[in-house]
Design a protein around this motif. Sequence first.
Motif, PDB file in Angstrom:
ATOM      1  N   ARG A 134     -35.724 -79.777  59.756  1.00  9.52           N
ATOM      2  CA  ARG A 134     -35.939 -79.003  60.975  1.00  9.52           C
ATOM      3  C   ARG A 134     -37.211 -78.158  60.955  1.00  9.52           C
ATOM      4  O   ARG A 134     -37.717 -77.794  62.009  1.00  9.52           O
ATOM      5  N   HIS A 186     -34.037 -70.052  68.817  1.00  8.36           N
ATOM      6  CA  HIS A 186     -33.746 -71.453  68.487  1.00  8.36           C
ATOM      7  C   HIS A 186     -33.815 -71.642  66.962  1.00  8.36           C
ATOM      8  O   HIS A 186     -32.918 -72.243  66.358  1.00  8.36           O
ATOM      9  N   THR A 199     -21.654 -77.067  63.968  1.00  9.91           N
ATOM     10  CA  THR A 199     -20.532 -77.557  64.778  1.00  9.91           C
ATOM     11  C   THR A 199     -20.667 -79.044  65.065  1.00  9.91           C
ATOM     12  O   THR A 199     -19.742 -79.673  65.561  1.00  9.91           O
ATOM     13  N   ARG A 251     -22.114 -71.390  62.911  1.00 14.94           N
ATOM     14  CA  ARG A 251     -22.375 -72.345  61.817  1.00 14.94           C
ATOM     15  C   ARG A 251     -22.450 -73.753  62.385  1.00 14.94           C
ATOM     16  O   ARG A 251     -22.369 -73.935  63.602  1.00 14.94           O
ATOM     17  N   SER A 268     -38.163 -69.416  71.071  1.00 14.90           N
ATOM     18  CA  SER A 268     -38.340 -70.250  69.883  1.00 14.90           C
ATOM     19  C   SER A 268     -37.743 -69.572  68.643  1.00 14.90           C
ATOM     20  O   SER A 268     -37.150 -70.239  67.785  1.00 14.90           O
TER      21      SER A 268
HETATM   22  P1  FAD Z   1     -33.018 -79.371  68.565  1.00 13.80           P
HETATM   23  O1  FAD Z   1     -32.749 -78.175  67.745  1.00 13.80           O
HETATM   24  O2  FAD Z   1     -32.015 -79.747  69.611  1.00 13.80           O
HETATM   25  O3  FAD Z   1     -34.445 -79.153  69.248  1.00 13.80           O
HETATM   26  C1  FAD Z   1     -34.901 -79.958  70.352  1.00 13.80           C
HETATM   27  C2  FAD Z   1     -36.434 -79.997  70.267  1.00 13.80           C
HETATM   28  O4  FAD Z   1     -36.949 -78.668  70.432  1.00 13.80           O
HETATM   29  C3  FAD Z   1     -36.964 -80.466  68.915  1.00 13.80           C
HETATM   30  O5  FAD Z   1     -37.081 -81.872  68.891  1.00 13.80           O
HETATM   31  C4  FAD Z   1     -38.283 -79.754  68.807  1.00 13.80           C
HETATM   32  O6  FAD Z   1     -39.315 -80.490  69.470  1.00 13.80           O
HETATM   33  C5  FAD Z   1     -38.064 -78.456  69.557  1.00 13.80           C
HETATM   34  N1  FAD Z   1     -37.749 -77.333  68.676  1.00 13.80           N
HETATM   35  C6  FAD Z   1     -36.872 -77.288  67.638  1.00 13.80           C
HETATM   36  N2  FAD Z   1     -36.824 -76.062  67.117  1.00 13.80           N
HETATM   37  C7  FAD Z   1     -37.666 -75.297  67.839  1.00 13.80           C
HETATM   38  C8  FAD Z   1     -38.034 -73.942  67.775  1.00 13.80           C
HETATM   39  N3  FAD Z   1     -37.488 -73.096  66.900  1.00 13.80           N
HETATM   40  N4  FAD Z   1     -38.958 -73.497  68.656  1.00 13.80           N
HETATM   41  C9  FAD Z   1     -39.519 -74.308  69.587  1.00 13.80           C
HETATM   42  N5  FAD Z   1     -39.188 -75.612  69.700  1.00 13.80           N
HETATM   43  C10 FAD Z   1     -38.270 -76.093  68.835  1.00 13.80           C
HETATM   44  N6  FAD Z   1     -25.402 -76.463  66.679  1.00 13.80           N
HETATM   45  C11 FAD Z   1     -24.566 -76.078  65.681  1.00 13.80           C
HETATM   46  O7  FAD Z   1     -24.264 -76.874  64.797  1.00 13.80           O
HETATM   47  N7  FAD Z   1     -24.049 -74.804  65.655  1.00 13.80           N
HETATM   48  C12 FAD Z   1     -24.340 -73.886  66.608  1.00 13.80           C
HETATM   49  O8  FAD Z   1     -23.846 -72.762  66.569  1.00 13.80           O
HETATM   50  C13 FAD Z   1     -25.218 -74.268  67.669  1.00 13.80           C
HETATM   51  N8  FAD Z   1     -25.525 -73.396  68.653  1.00 13.80           N
HETATM   52  C14 FAD Z   1     -26.320 -73.814  69.687  1.00 13.80           C
HETATM   53  C15 FAD Z   1     -26.584 -72.931  70.724  1.00 13.80           C
HETATM   54  C16 FAD Z   1     -27.354 -73.344  71.797  1.00 13.80           C
HETATM   55  C17 FAD Z   1     -27.650 -72.364  72.906  1.00 13.80           C
HETATM   56  C18 FAD Z   1     -27.851 -74.685  71.852  1.00 13.80           C
HETATM   57  C19 FAD Z   1     -28.654 -75.162  73.044  1.00 13.80           C
HETATM   58  C20 FAD Z   1     -27.606 -75.561  70.817  1.00 13.80           C
HETATM   59  C21 FAD Z   1     -26.844 -75.140  69.724  1.00 13.80           C
HETATM   60  N9  FAD Z   1     -26.578 -75.995  68.662  1.00 13.80           N
HETATM   61  C22 FAD Z   1     -25.736 -75.599  67.655  1.00 13.80           C
HETATM   62  C23 FAD Z   1     -27.254 -77.305  68.565  1.00 13.80           C
HETATM   63  C24 FAD Z   1     -28.565 -77.231  67.758  1.00 13.80           C
HETATM   64  O9  FAD Z   1     -29.377 -76.136  68.170  1.00 13.80           O
HETATM   65  C25 FAD Z   1     -29.419 -78.498  67.937  1.00 13.80           C
HETATM   66  O10 FAD Z   1     -29.663 -78.710  69.313  1.00 13.80           O
HETATM   67  C26 FAD Z   1     -28.754 -79.731  67.362  1.00 13.80           C
HETATM   68  O11 FAD Z   1     -28.455 -79.551  66.020  1.00 13.80           O
HETATM   69  C27 FAD Z   1     -29.663 -80.977  67.507  1.00 13.80           C
HETATM   70  O12 FAD Z   1     -30.868 -80.751  66.790  1.00 13.80           O
HETATM   71  P2  FAD Z   1     -32.148 -81.618  66.992  1.00 13.80           P
HETATM   72  O13 FAD Z   1     -32.672 -81.978  65.630  1.00 13.80           O
HETATM   73  O14 FAD Z   1     -31.898 -82.737  67.942  1.00 13.80           O
HETATM   74  O15 FAD Z   1     -33.269 -80.627  67.622  1.00 13.80           O
END
Ligand code: FAD
Length: 430
Positions: free
Chosen positions: A253, A220, A164, A162, A217
């Motif tokens: 997102r 993610h 974090t 969830r 993806s």
């Molecule tokens: P991010 O999700 O960090 O994405 C970075 C960039 O990747 C985006 O700007 C976009 O260009 C691209 N992108 C985004 N989604 C996709 C996609 N589906 N396919 C392809 N490209 C994409 N956070 C929590 O709160 N709980 C968790 O359990 C959690 N688990 C995680 C597990 C891992 C392995 C990692 C690496 C991160 C985790 N996070 C978790 C963090 C979360 O995934 C995001 O990184 C964080 O919320 C920041 O989001 P952001 O909007 O900066 O974009």
Amino acid sequence: RCFCKLSGKPEECCCDVETVDQINKEIHPVISELVTKNFFKFFRVNLNRPCPFWPDDGACALKDCSVSACKEGRRPGNGSLNRKGSTHKMQSNTEQDKKGESCPSSDNETILGEIDSTISDEDKQAFEAWHAHDDAEDNFCELDDESSSGMEYVDLLINPERFTGYAGFSAQRVWNNIYKENCFKPTSPYGKRYGVVTSKNVDEMCLEKRVFYRMMSGLHASINIHLSAIYLFKGNGFMKPRWGENVEEFRRRFDPETTSGEGPTWLKNLYFTYTVALRAIIKAAPFWEQEQFYTGDYGDDVEVQELVQVLLAKSKTCPSTFDEKLMFRDPGSAKILKEEFKLHFRNVSRIMDCVGCDKCRLWGKLQVQGLGTALKILFSGHEFDDGKFDKNSHFQLKRTEIVSLFNAFGRLSSSINYLQKFKSMKHGHR
Ligand code: FAD
């Protein structure tokens, strides 16, 4: 609507979103129950392995992950990400969920990314019997060394995936590394090599490389759906903090407007990844039939076997899923491509040790391992060709691989379920 035109030709579209939604409605209650069973709820993992790619991970972790539930700002960097065991006993998350997140007192501060490592004495005794029982052993994943000192059982039910608060440089570095360094890079028709694969240039790569990107993806997308679906709304003077679905976060997102049009494709990639995992579970049906799902509790073990059979029966209503036979077919390149695919996937499993938030790392490791297990089944050779499994075959799955595969599939199923809810919500949150 079609999300897996593997060959790039629309007429070869193998499944559509509506069909999967329909099947998932049937499957979701079964997989959700299955993962609450003892065999599946305890995941053996080493969360202390150092990040093999960059040395300063710890510092990032402290900066980015330690979010205090009730205080504004970051928790001070005192090293207490609880990697080496908690100094204070945490209230279990499920207990917190039932009561609603109450504001912890300052001497019992809740860190959202922290692992609750509470295991009962009874369960600890059971694990010893499990080890005595497991001696069975082409991995796509680098599994944690079973004999390493950092291995521990984690109860997944009290550590749900969830929100974090893990974000910023550390999280972006991990995702960047996956897309820029480990996914394959397309080359344009004019020979230009793109710096990174995106949903806009992915079709310029061969099938196998597209599959790799789409699985990453899809994973993610699934993680980001869960953090939006079980989101922590901070409290204020009038309202207590609480967990709930945050449709705004979800929209930010995945909306085409906020994601340069890519969000909907990321959601399709989630469906794609779901069909890969489902196909692996279906393909290995003869393996599950002979698997004991041993926990030492006969009643429980039989119930798990029955639930797996129900899951398989419901999955069979799916007209077609992912077709692994389309991959690694070209005699000239298949062998090298398969090796490269494996290497890249193993690297992603190692990157999970760089995730700077324990709970995210736990679920990241589990899900990558689960997808690696799916690939191991799909590209195992001819083990399941005649619908039977020979016990003397060299193909084996470790308990941890089985646990990770079903839990990873459970996560994907849960994401698709949440997606339905988000679609039906107009705006705001519940
Ligand atoms: P991010 O999700 O960090 O994405 C970075 C960039 O990747 C985006 O700007 C976009 O260009 C691209 N992108 C985004 N989604 C996709 C996609 N589906 N396919 C392809 N490209 C994409 N956070 C929590 O709160 N709980 C968790 O359990 C959690 N688990 C995680 C597990 C891992 C392995 C990692 C690496 C991160 C985790 N996070 C978790 C963090 C979360 O995934 C995001 O990184 C964080 O919320 C920041 O989001 P952001 O909007 O900066 O974009």
